[in-house]
Design a protein around this motif. Structure first.
Motif, PDB file in Angstrom:
ATOM      1  N   ASP A 106     -11.387 -35.088  32.200  1.00 48.21           N
ATOM      2  CA  ASP A 106     -11.018 -36.238  33.139  1.00 48.21           C
ATOM      3  C   ASP A 106     -12.116 -35.783  34.446  1.00 48.21           C
ATOM      4  O   ASP A 106     -12.535 -36.774  35.205  1.00 48.21           O
ATOM      5  N   SER A 107     -12.429 -34.487  34.780  1.00 45.13           N
ATOM      6  CA  SER A 107     -13.317 -34.144  35.729  1.00 45.13           C
ATOM      7  C   SER A 107     -14.745 -34.760  35.422  1.00 45.13           C
ATOM      8  O   SER A 107     -15.225 -35.308  36.310  1.00 45.13           O
ATOM      9  N   LEU A 108     -14.991 -34.679  34.200  1.00 44.89           N
ATOM     10  CA  LEU A 108     -16.400 -35.372  33.884  1.00 44.89           C
ATOM     11  C   LEU A 108     -16.574 -36.878  34.026  1.00 44.89           C
ATOM     12  O   LEU A 108     -17.321 -37.501  34.422  1.00 44.89           O
TER      13      LEU A 108
ATOM     14  N   THR B 162     -15.426 -43.241  26.951  1.00 42.09           N
ATOM     15  CA  THR B 162     -15.883 -43.913  25.393  1.00 42.09           C
ATOM     16  C   THR B 162     -17.005 -44.609  25.204  1.00 42.09           C
ATOM     17  O   THR B 162     -17.842 -44.616  26.220  1.00 42.09           O
ATOM     18  N   CYS B 163     -17.269 -44.268  23.936  1.00 40.80           N
ATOM     19  CA  CYS B 163     -18.632 -44.903  23.385  1.00 40.80           C
ATOM     20  C   CYS B 163     -18.432 -46.308  22.913  1.00 40.80           C
ATOM     21  O   CYS B 163     -19.399 -46.957  22.408  1.00 40.80           O
TER      22      CYS B 163
ATOM     23  N   CYS C 209     -25.013 -42.199  22.357  1.00 36.74           N
ATOM     24  CA  CYS C 209     -23.883 -42.225  23.368  1.00 36.74           C
ATOM     25  C   CYS C 209     -23.054 -40.872  23.192  1.00 36.74           C
ATOM     26  O   CYS C 209     -22.986 -40.624  21.871  1.00 36.74           O
ATOM     27  N   LYS C 210     -22.622 -40.365  24.315  1.00 39.44           N
ATOM     28  CA  LYS C 210     -21.751 -38.981  24.094  1.00 39.44           C
ATOM     29  C   LYS C 210     -20.740 -39.342  25.108  1.00 39.44           C
ATOM     30  O   LYS C 210     -21.018 -39.639  26.230  1.00 39.44           O
ATOM     31  N   THR C 211     -19.251 -39.089  24.787  1.00 37.09           N
ATOM     32  CA  THR C 211     -18.273 -39.200  25.554  1.00 37.09           C
ATOM     33  C   THR C 211     -18.054 -38.038  26.657  1.00 37.09           C
ATOM     34  O   THR C 211     -18.927 -37.061  26.264  1.00 37.09           O
ATOM     35  N   ALA C 212     -17.428 -38.059  27.511  1.00 39.10           N
ATOM     36  CA  ALA C 212     -17.316 -36.789  28.356  1.00 39.10           C
ATOM     37  C   ALA C 212     -16.683 -35.618  27.646  1.00 39.10           C
ATOM     38  O   ALA C 212     -17.294 -34.473  27.911  1.00 39.10           O
ATOM     39  N   ALA C 213     -15.899 -35.743  27.015  1.00 39.66           N
ATOM     40  CA  ALA C 213     -15.435 -34.788  25.924  1.00 39.66           C
ATOM     41  C   ALA C 213     -16.545 -34.120  25.080  1.00 39.66           C
ATOM     42  O   ALA C 213     -16.488 -32.910  24.801  1.00 39.66           O
ATOM     43  N   GLN C 214     -17.218 -34.937  24.623  1.00 40.25           N
ATOM     44  CA  GLN C 214     -18.321 -34.537  23.698  1.00 40.25           C
ATOM     45  C   GLN C 214     -19.672 -33.945  24.609  1.00 40.25           C
ATOM     46  O   GLN C 214     -20.259 -32.887  24.085  1.00 40.25           O
ATOM     47  N   ALA C 215     -19.887 -34.326  25.575  1.00 44.99           N
ATOM     48  CA  ALA C 215     -20.854 -33.668  26.618  1.00 44.99           C
ATOM     49  C   ALA C 215     -20.616 -32.198  27.126  1.00 44.99           C
ATOM     50  O   ALA C 215     -21.283 -31.515  27.292  1.00 44.99           O
ATOM     51  N   THR C 216     -19.357 -32.112  27.435  1.00 49.86           N
ATOM     52  CA  THR C 216     -18.929 -30.851  28.302  1.00 49.86           C
ATOM     53  C   THR C 216     -19.368 -29.804  27.603  1.00 49.86           C
ATOM     54  O   THR C 216     -19.882 -28.717  28.543  1.00 49.86           O
ATOM     55  N   PRO C 217     -18.864 -29.178  26.398  1.00 47.82           N
ATOM     56  CA  PRO C 217     -19.545 -27.959  26.019  1.00 47.82           C
ATOM     57  C   PRO C 217     -20.906 -27.756  26.035  1.00 47.82           C
ATOM     58  O   PRO C 217     -21.479 -26.582  26.129  1.00 47.82           O
ATOM     59  N   PHE C 218     -21.682 -28.909  25.763  1.00 46.41           N
ATOM     60  CA  PHE C 218     -23.299 -28.682  25.787  1.00 46.41           C
ATOM     61  C   PHE C 218     -23.777 -28.511  27.358  1.00 46.41           C
ATOM     62  O   PHE C 218     -24.708 -27.969  27.650  1.00 46.41           O
TER      63      PHE C 218
END
Length: 212
Positions: A33-35, A44-45, A54-63
């Protein structure tokens, strides 16, 4: 990473102290939610023009978190600048290749120039063999970076640490709007616009930069 930064940056997911080997793999709803609050279209993608990019916020966060640890990002001001730059340049993480007017080979999440991508790739030992095979083909160099999320999302942190002056870094660590403007104008080398500033303002608020 300095322990005092840990809880502040938790809004983008847990970043472990530098004494540990790797960031936590746990992505909480709060982190996502923060991202999304920084990059509103990263929820969403679905409908993305180039789905593979495309990357969602959830996918981008760890990287993003991995890049902070890899390149020693220890202040919320620096982190906010990095995230806001990537979110703006990639269209809320929808793109990692410049499909419009950029030169061949421009890409990664902060849309680096081909020359910077080559320099960045040379800094990664694991890409040495791939660079040799690329033989100076800038599109091939970019592909080495964009095909691996760790490198793709690591470019903005690398850029800040390797290309920006100590004065710019100090301005970001101070977390001021003037410090961010100096980063955009003097290091990124582009014009400060209201759209760019909106991303910075959202990131500074989400990551808890003092005064925001």
């Amino acid at each position: 990473m300095h322990p005092s930064i840990l809880l502040t940056l938790l809004s983008l997911g847990s970043i472990l102290p530098s004494t540990l080997a790797a960031p936590s793999p746990i992505i909480t709803k709060r982190a996502t939610d923060s991202l999304i609050s920084i990059a509103p279209d990263s929820k969403t993608c679905v409908g993305a023009p180039f789905p593979a990019e495309c990357k969602t916020a959830a996918q981008a966060t760890p990287f993003i978190n991995t890049s902070f640890q890899t390149y020693g990002i220890t202040s919320v001001g620096e982190a906010a600048a990095i995230v806001s730059l990537m979110a703006f340049e990639s269209g809320d993480f929808k793109y990692n290749i410049n499909h419009s007017s950029g030169p061949p080979g421009q890409g990664t999440r902060n849309m680096q120039s081909p020359a910077l991508n080559l320099e960045y790739a040379k800094s990664i030992p694991a890409l040495a063999e791939g660079l040799q095979k690329a033989g100076g083909d800038m599109k091939a160099v970019m592909a080495l970076l964009t095909s691996e999320e760790e490198y793709d999302f690591g470019s903005a942190a690398w850029f800040l640490k390797s290309q920006c002056s100590d004065k710019v870094k100090a301005g970001l660590k101070a977390g001021t709007d003037e410090g961010w403007k100096m980063y955009i104008a003097e290091c990124v080398g582009t014009t400060v616009t209201e759209e760019r500033k909106a991303y910075w303002t959202r990131a500074a608020k989400a990551l808890g930069v003092p005064g925001h």
